[in-house]
Scaffold this motif. Structure first.
Motif, PDB file in Angstrom:
ATOM      1  N   THR A  26      -9.223   3.541  -4.980  1.00 14.66           N
ATOM      2  CA  THR A  26      -9.490   2.652  -3.848  1.00 14.66           C
ATOM      3  C   THR A  26      -8.822   1.312  -4.127  1.00 14.66           C
ATOM      4  O   THR A  26      -8.875   0.814  -5.255  1.00 14.66           O
ATOM      5  CB  THR A  26     -10.996   2.452  -3.649  1.00 14.66           C
ATOM      6  N   ALA A  27      -8.186   0.744  -3.115  1.00 13.63           N
ATOM      7  CA  ALA A  27      -7.435  -0.497  -3.320  1.00 13.63           C
ATOM      8  C   ALA A  27      -7.657  -1.449  -2.156  1.00 13.63           C
ATOM      9  O   ALA A  27      -7.918  -1.030  -1.024  1.00 13.63           O
ATOM     10  CB  ALA A  27      -5.944  -0.207  -3.481  1.00 13.63           C
ATOM     11  N   ALA A  28      -7.550  -2.742  -2.464  1.00 13.27           N
ATOM     12  CA  ALA A  28      -7.601  -3.791  -1.447  1.00 13.27           C
ATOM     13  C   ALA A  28      -6.412  -4.717  -1.652  1.00 13.27           C
ATOM     14  O   ALA A  28      -6.043  -5.029  -2.788  1.00 13.27           O
ATOM     15  CB  ALA A  28      -8.909  -4.575  -1.541  1.00 13.27           C
ATOM     16  N   LEU A  37       0.827  -1.205   0.000  1.00 13.79           N
ATOM     17  CA  LEU A  37       0.000   0.000   0.000  1.00 13.79           C
ATOM     18  C   LEU A  37       0.864   1.258   0.000  1.00 13.79           C
ATOM     19  O   LEU A  37       0.553   2.242  -0.674  1.00 13.79           O
ATOM     20  CB  LEU A  37      -0.925  -0.001   1.218  1.00 13.79           C
ATOM     21  N   GLU A  38       1.957   1.225   0.741  1.00 11.86           N
ATOM     22  CA  GLU A  38       2.831   2.395   0.825  1.00 11.86           C
ATOM     23  C   GLU A  38       3.467   2.726  -0.522  1.00 11.86           C
ATOM     24  O   GLU A  38       3.553   3.889  -0.907  1.00 11.86           O
ATOM     25  CB  GLU A  38       3.924   2.160   1.873  1.00 11.86           C
ATOM     26  N   ILE A  39       3.910   1.715  -1.254  1.00 13.72           N
ATOM     27  CA  ILE A  39       4.555   1.982  -2.534  1.00 13.72           C
ATOM     28  C   ILE A  39       3.539   2.247  -3.635  1.00 13.72           C
ATOM     29  O   ILE A  39       3.891   2.805  -4.680  1.00 13.72           O
ATOM     30  CB  ILE A  39       5.492   0.821  -2.943  1.00 13.72           C
ATOM     31  N   PHE A  40       2.274   1.885  -3.410  1.00 15.15           N
ATOM     32  CA  PHE A  40       1.264   2.086  -4.435  1.00 15.15           C
ATOM     33  C   PHE A  40       0.710   3.505  -4.403  1.00 15.15           C
ATOM     34  O   PHE A  40       0.544   4.148  -5.446  1.00 15.15           O
ATOM     35  CB  PHE A  40       0.133   1.070  -4.262  1.00 15.15           C
ATOM     36  N   PHE A  41       0.425   4.026  -3.218  1.00 11.10           N
ATOM     37  CA  PHE A  41      -0.160   5.355  -3.109  1.00 11.10           C
ATOM     38  C   PHE A  41       0.935   6.425  -3.085  1.00 11.10           C
ATOM     39  O   PHE A  41       2.063   6.171  -2.642  1.00 11.10           O
ATOM     40  CB  PHE A  41      -1.025   5.461  -1.849  1.00 11.10           C
ATOM     41  N   ASP A  42       0.590   7.600  -3.559  1.00 13.74           N
ATOM     42  CA  ASP A  42       1.543   8.703  -3.655  1.00 13.74           C
ATOM     43  C   ASP A  42       2.130   9.035  -2.284  1.00 13.74           C
ATOM     44  O   ASP A  42       1.382   9.233  -1.311  1.00 13.74           O
ATOM     45  CB  ASP A  42       0.857   9.946  -4.231  1.00 13.74           C
ATOM     46  N   ASP A  43       3.462   9.092  -2.235  1.00 13.48           N
ATOM     47  CA  ASP A  43       4.201   9.444  -1.015  1.00 13.48           C
ATOM     48  C   ASP A  43       3.875   8.521   0.156  1.00 13.48           C
ATOM     49  O   ASP A  43       4.141   8.868   1.315  1.00 13.48           O
ATOM     50  CB  ASP A  43       3.907  10.896  -0.611  1.00 13.48           C
ATOM     51  N   GLY A  44       3.302   7.359  -0.113  1.00  7.92           N
ATOM     52  CA  GLY A  44       2.973   6.415   0.948  1.00  7.92           C
ATOM     53  C   GLY A  44       1.825   6.839   1.831  1.00  7.92           C
ATOM     54  O   GLY A  44       1.601   6.246   2.888  1.00  7.92           O
ATOM     55  N   VAL A  75      -7.486  -9.163   4.557  1.00  7.65           N
ATOM     56  CA  VAL A  75      -7.666  -8.157   3.509  1.00  7.65           C
ATOM     57  C   VAL A  75      -7.646  -6.767   4.128  1.00  7.65           C
ATOM     58  O   VAL A  75      -8.369  -6.497   5.087  1.00  7.65           O
ATOM     59  CB  VAL A  75      -8.986  -8.377   2.733  1.00  7.65           C
ATOM     60  N   TYR A  76      -6.807  -5.891   3.566  1.00  5.59           N
ATOM     61  CA  TYR A  76      -6.747  -4.497   3.979  1.00  5.59           C
ATOM     62  C   TYR A  76      -7.316  -3.644   2.855  1.00  5.59           C
ATOM     63  O   TYR A  76      -7.031  -3.891   1.680  1.00  5.59           O
ATOM     64  CB  TYR A  76      -5.311  -4.037   4.256  1.00  5.59           C
ATOM     65  N   VAL A  77      -8.092  -2.643   3.210  1.00  2.00           N
ATOM     66  CA  VAL A  77      -8.708  -1.754   2.224  1.00  2.00           C
ATOM     67  C   VAL A  77      -8.285  -0.324   2.532  1.00  2.00           C
ATOM     68  O   VAL A  77      -8.262   0.080   3.699  1.00  2.00           O
ATOM     69  CB  VAL A  77     -10.251  -1.875   2.237  1.00  2.00           C
ATOM     70  N   ALA A  78      -7.941   0.421   1.497  1.00  2.00           N
ATOM     71  CA  ALA A  78      -7.480   1.796   1.695  1.00  2.00           C
ATOM     72  C   ALA A  78      -7.846   2.635   0.480  1.00  2.00           C
ATOM     73  O   ALA A  78      -8.130   2.114  -0.603  1.00  2.00           O
ATOM     74  CB  ALA A  78      -5.968   1.830   1.920  1.00  2.00           C
ATOM     75  N   SER A  79      -7.834   3.940   0.668  1.00  2.00           N
ATOM     76  CA  SER A  79      -8.083   4.876  -0.423  1.00  2.00           C
ATOM     77  C   SER A  79      -7.026   5.969  -0.376  1.00  2.00           C
ATOM     78  O   SER A  79      -6.496   6.288   0.692  1.00  2.00           O
ATOM     79  CB  SER A  79      -9.481   5.493  -0.322  1.00  2.00           C
ATOM     80  N   HIS A 108       8.283  -2.391 -10.349  1.00  2.00           N
ATOM     81  CA  HIS A 108       8.708  -0.999 -10.475  1.00  2.00           C
ATOM     82  C   HIS A 108       7.799  -0.200 -11.406  1.00  2.00           C
ATOM     83  O   HIS A 108       7.679   1.018 -11.259  1.00  2.00           O
ATOM     84  CB  HIS A 108      10.154  -0.920 -10.968  1.00  2.00           C
ATOM     85  N   GLN A 109       7.192  -0.868 -12.371  1.00  2.00           N
ATOM     86  CA  GLN A 109       6.342  -0.188 -13.352  1.00  2.00           C
ATOM     87  C   GLN A 109       4.857  -0.342 -13.064  1.00  2.00           C
ATOM     88  O   GLN A 109       4.025   0.186 -13.799  1.00  2.00           O
ATOM     89  CB  GLN A 109       6.637  -0.732 -14.760  1.00  2.00           C
ATOM     90  N   LEU A 110       4.528  -1.037 -11.976  1.00  2.00           N
ATOM     91  CA  LEU A 110       3.139  -1.391 -11.707  1.00  2.00           C
ATOM     92  C   LEU A 110       2.276  -0.171 -11.431  1.00  2.00           C
ATOM     93  O   LEU A 110       1.179  -0.022 -11.984  1.00  2.00           O
ATOM     94  CB  LEU A 110       3.083  -2.367 -10.532  1.00  2.00           C
ATOM     95  N   LYS A 111       2.750   0.721 -10.597  1.00  2.00           N
ATOM     96  CA  LYS A 111       1.967   1.895 -10.221  1.00  2.00           C
ATOM     97  C   LYS A 111       1.635   2.757 -11.429  1.00  2.00           C
ATOM     98  O   LYS A 111       0.476   3.139 -11.647  1.00  2.00           O
ATOM     99  CB  LYS A 111       2.732   2.710  -9.184  1.00  2.00           C
ATOM    100  N   ASP A 112       2.636   3.081 -12.244  1.00  2.00           N
ATOM    101  CA  ASP A 112       2.405   3.924 -13.426  1.00  2.00           C
ATOM    102  C   ASP A 112       1.492   3.229 -14.431  1.00  2.00           C
ATOM    103  O   ASP A 112       0.664   3.877 -15.069  1.00  2.00           O
ATOM    104  CB  ASP A 112       3.736   4.279 -14.088  1.00  2.00           C
ATOM    105  N   THR A 113       1.641   1.912 -14.564  1.00  2.00           N
ATOM    106  CA  THR A 113       0.800   1.171 -15.508  1.00  2.00           C
ATOM    107  C   THR A 113      -0.663   1.206 -15.085  1.00  2.00           C
ATOM    108  O   THR A 113      -1.556   1.449 -15.908  1.00  2.00           O
ATOM    109  CB  THR A 113       1.283  -0.289 -15.624  1.00  2.00           C
TER     110      THR A 113
END
Length: 323
Positions: free
Chosen positions: A123-125, A63-70, A110-114, A266-271
């Motif tokens: 929104t991600a799980a 979740l930290e690496i997926f969302f902007d600035d963690g 399962v963790y859910v966050a936005s 490494h390319q997952l977030k931008d994709t």
């Protein structure tokens, strides 16, 4: 005497005492056997630098690496009955839950966050394989449905990072019922016109791969991830045939059309951000270009232009030119 007590004896004691080194400082690559320092591995998003092997990543770190600035906001999920069937095998189900909750500091798998991903709301799980193998139970089903409902309310894409060994056998039919329930949640996203992106990580198997993990608008897999329903040995014993090399790997499924793309971590977030940006603009009206096409069309020939064209087609004697 003081010199002996304060200097000599401590040095002898240090020589005879075995220093304890934490076992998790160096991590072995499953492919090459290379030992990688844990901080180097973490800095490279748990991808072995030399081989590119994608290690399993902690759910909260994902979740930290997926969302902007963690930065993200955790979404609270409903509580469910802890042990509806009073299940017991080698130990009670309630004891297993206590052990895993103590290990992960979380209620379930399962963790859910936005938050924002490349500036866009999302929104991600995430399924945590460390919590009873990421198994799908009532709490996990409620968490996924809560995330999908929040995505519909906020009109954001929903991204699911799947990692599971399947349904949770300690909850029996109640666990299996989460498969159709989450399918209803996927239909809610479809009716709202919102993207549903599934990221298949290692491993994604069992009832999860037979339900919501294979119902996305786009299926992305991490390199080398194991994806399938039953295990390799079970399938081979059932069909009595040897399965091909790399069967159930992300690359094999991509080659046979079961996933849409294999993307490095490494390319997952931008994709994902790029795909969601495209899908969220599906209803943008195409401008009417008919007037522009008419303005660009050639004007009809004038009478003088017609006479000039006829003159070009004649000789000086007034005879038609030969082709």
């Amino acid at each position: 005497m003081n010199w002996i007590n304060s200097i000599v004896r401590p040095k002898i004691r240090d020589l005879l005492t075995k220093r304890e080194v934490p076992e998790n400082l160096w991590i072995k690559c499953p492919e090459t056997g290379e030992m990688v320092f844990h901080r180097d591995l973490e800095a490279n998003l748990w991808v072995v630098p030399s081989s590119g092997h994608h290690m399993r990543i902690p759910a909260k770190k994902r979740l930290e690496i997926f969302f902007d600035d963690g930065h993200y906001e955790r979404i609270e999920t409903p509580d469910v009955q802890a042990d509806p069937l009073k299940f017991r095998d080698t130990k009670r189900y309630t004891d297993r839950l206590k052990e895993n909750r103590s290990k992960t500091n979380e209620k379930d798998a399962v963790y859910v966050a936005s938050g924002r991903v490349n500036g866009a709301d999302m929104t991600a799980a995430v399924q945590d394989f460390a919590f009873m193998g990421g198994s799908l139970g009532m709490a996990a089903g409620e968490a996924i449905l809560t995330g999908m409902t929040r995505a519909v309310d906020n009109k954001t894409p929903f991204v699911l990072f799947a990692a599971s060994g399947g349904a949770r056998m300690q909850e029996g039919i109640l666990s299996l019922m989460q498969m159709p329930r989450t399918t209803v949640g996927v239909q809610m996203l479809r009716e709202a016109g919102l993207p549903y992106i599934v990221v298949l990580t290692n491993p994604t198997t069992g009832g999860v791969s037979a339900s919501y993990a294979m119902l996305g608008d786009v299926h992305i897999a991490e390199p080398g991830a194991q994806i399938g329903f039953a295990g390799r040995r079970v399938i081979e014993q059932t069909i009595r045939e040897k399965l091909p090399e790399g069967f159930q790997s992300a690359e094999y499924l991509l080659e046979h059309g079961m996933v849409d793309m294999v993307v490095t971590r490494h390319q997952l977030k931008d994709t994902i951000a790029r795909i969601c940006g495209i899908l969220m603009k599906r209803e943008v009206q195409v401008p009417d270009v008919s007037e522009e096409l008419q303005a660009a069309a050639p004007e009809p020939e004038t009478e003088a232009a017609s006479e000039a064209a006829d003159a070009v087609g004649e000789t000086a004697d007034g005879e038609p030119a030969k082709s």
